[in-house]
Design an enzyme around this catalytic site. Structure first.
Site, PDB file in Angstrom:
ATOM      1  CB  CYS A 176      41.151  39.998  37.958  1.00 16.69           C
ATOM      2  SG  CYS A 176      42.591  39.856  36.885  1.00 16.69           S
ATOM      3  CG  HIS A 316      40.286  45.657  39.799  1.00 18.11           C
ATOM      4  ND1 HIS A 316      40.230  44.354  40.254  1.00 18.11           N
ATOM      5  CD2 HIS A 316      41.060  45.632  38.673  1.00 18.11           C
ATOM      6  CE1 HIS A 316      40.930  43.573  39.443  1.00 18.11           C
ATOM      7  NE2 HIS A 316      41.456  44.323  38.491  1.00 18.11           N
ATOM      8  CD  GLU A 327      39.294  50.596  40.206  1.00 14.50           C
ATOM      9  OE1 GLU A 327      38.609  50.188  41.161  1.00 14.50           O
ATOM     10  OE2 GLU A 327      40.429  50.143  39.938  1.00 14.50           O
ATOM     11  CE  LYS A 348      43.332  43.350  42.732  1.00 14.35           C
ATOM     12  NZ  LYS A 348      41.972  43.819  43.081  1.00 14.35           N
ATOM     13  CG  HIS A 353      45.690  41.244  40.969  1.00 11.97           C
ATOM     14  ND1 HIS A 353      44.597  40.449  41.226  1.00 11.97           N
ATOM     15  CD2 HIS A 353      45.393  41.912  39.816  1.00 11.97           C
ATOM     16  CE1 HIS A 353      43.692  40.619  40.279  1.00 11.97           C
ATOM     17  NE2 HIS A 353      44.152  41.516  39.418  1.00 11.97           N
ATOM     18  CG  PHE A 412      43.878  40.065  32.814  1.00 12.01           C
ATOM     19  CD1 PHE A 412      44.608  41.218  32.582  1.00 12.01           C
ATOM     20  CD2 PHE A 412      44.332  39.186  33.771  1.00 12.01           C
ATOM     21  CE1 PHE A 412      45.768  41.481  33.285  1.00 12.01           C
ATOM     22  CE2 PHE A 412      45.492  39.442  34.483  1.00 12.01           C
ATOM     23  CZ  PHE A 412      46.218  40.593  34.238  1.00 12.01           C
TER      24      PHE A 412
END
Length: 429
Positions: A176, A316, A327, A348, A353, A412
């Site tokens: 990602c 993100h 986050e 997103k 995503h 990830f």
């Protein structure tokens, strides 16, 4: 070789809410969701049956510009190839380079491609065909190479050949964070004098049986199948996972001096890039947000700025139970007492995503928002998680003048990347 200022002079995007930059920007500002039932394949046996698909058919995207036979074969086989070709075409056209890089100031041999890409597409149709009696591999070398799966480097190779670029392409597969890493690496090459210009971005589509089923096995995706537009809920108490999206974004990066020389108008300037690898877990971030904080801190240090210079953040913001609180903690640690005053948006919430394309598409969103002095909303933030108590611009777009924006990708496996962008600079003076 010296240090150069690096500007974005062209952008292209293919997304679930728009397949051109202006349409994409307007959809984001209006809070349009691109999430709906999966139509690319039959997901009836899966727990998750929704995704954010690109609505324009591949054939229609490809009809916008001329294609070589090789490009057509790959693009019809793998959606992410078609997305990359179209996003790059838009970026080159908007940069005033529809005819390619020409002239003494921007020689083709001085430029290159840096692209974040997803996992190779494994074709179930090809696999079934190979099991039939009398099957033989195609005689055509190109079709033989395209059989069963798409090599991960094919997008970058096609773009390199399309624009006659003379340097080896760069491929980024940091999940990602790949799109952000690709742009960050290209930024460094231009800034440090190793390239005059770069095409950089990311492309991906995992909306296929193996891609969706794999995330279902991890219980990572939302199962809010009856209310697709409400499924992606970053920072909301009732979030239950992310929604897969697809698409691509490509930007043209070049030296400010070269842009001025050819009369190009910069859209924004990239001033800092930082990345990190916290290696905490495959599908969960470090609980103390070490990797995210380190990437953002490095990007700011690279830019010669402090956190006080940041006017907004493109988060993100995956809408997963694990990511969002960590986050939030990262922003609290970065901004300190000012954390609640910095507006933070989650693209997103509207486009899902996009995995390897996410960071590139979200950078385009950040640049587009900066240009109009507004921030798009974070959708579906109806009741904030108590652990997510910052200003995430819920529901409605907001007027916010932005000079410096931080764009983040926390991937990830603990792969993290951040970019700092500055409002566009004048081409003279």
């Amino acid at each position: 070789m010296g240090t150069h200022r690096v500007v974005i002079t062209g952008m292209g995007v293919v997304s679930p809410v728009g397949t051109a930059v202006e349409a994409f920007r307007d959809a984001l500002l209006s809070g349009t969701s691109g999430i709906g039932p999966i139509t690319i394949f039959d997901p009836a046996t899966l727990n998750t049956r929704i995704a954010a698909e690109v609505k324009v058919p591949v054939a229609a995207l490809l009809s916008r510009g001329p294609l070589t036979r090789e490009e057509a074969v790959w693009a019809h086989k793998d959606r992410k190839v078609a997305f990359a070709l179209e996003a790059a075409r838009q970026a080159m056209e908007s940069a005033g380079l529809a005819g390619g890089f020409q002239g003494d100031r921007t020689e083709r041999s001085a430029g290159g491609v840096s692209l974040g890409v997803g996992l190779e597409l494994f074709s179930m149709d090809d696999l079934a065909r190979s099991q039939r009696p009398g099957f033989n591999l195609p005689e055509d070398p190109l079709l033989r190479r395209a059989f069963l799966q798409t090599p991960s480097d094919v997008c970058a190779s096609l773009l390199t050949r399309r624009y006659g670029l003379g340097t080896p392409p760069l491929i980024h597969v940091s999940a990602c964070a790949a799109g952000t890493d690709a742009i960050g690496a290209a930024f460094r090459l231009v800034r440090d004098g190793r390239r005059r210009f770069m095409l950089a971005g990311g492309t991906d589509s995992m909306i296929n049986p193996l891609g969706v089923a794999g995330f279902c096995k991890l219980s990572a995706t939302s199962t809010r199948n009856d209310a697709p537009s409400r499924a992606s809920r970053p920072f909301d108490r009732r979030r239950d996972g992310f929604v897969l999206g697809e698409g691509a974004a490509v930007v043209v990066l070049e030296r400010l001096d070269d842009a001025r020389h050819r009369g190009a108008a910069p859209l924004a300037e990239i001033v800092g890039y930082g990345n990190s690898f916290d290696a905490h877990g495959i599908s969960e971030p470090h609980p103390e947000a070490r990797g995210a904080l380190q990437a953002m801190t490095r990007a700011l240090r690279d830019a010669g700025l402090s956190p006080d210079h940041i006017d907004a953040v493109n988060a993100h913001g995956t809408s997963t139970p694990k990511n969002d609180p960590v986050e939030t903690l990262a922003y609290k640690r970065l901004f300190g007492a000012r954390a609640g005053q910095v507006p933070i948006v989650a693209t997103k919430s509207m486009i899902g995503h996009l995995i390897s394309a996410a960071g590139a598409v979200e950078l385009v969103a950040a640049v587009a928002m900066m240009a109009v002095g507004r921030l798009h909303p974070t959708l579906n933030l109806d009741e904030a998680d108590p652990a997510c108590d910052l200003d995430y611009v819920p529901h409605q777009a907001r007027a916010v003048q932005q000079t410096h924006v931080l764009s983040n990708s926390f991937a990830f496996g603990g792969q993290n990347a951040s970019l700092v962008i500055r409002k566009s600079v004048a081409t003279s003076g």
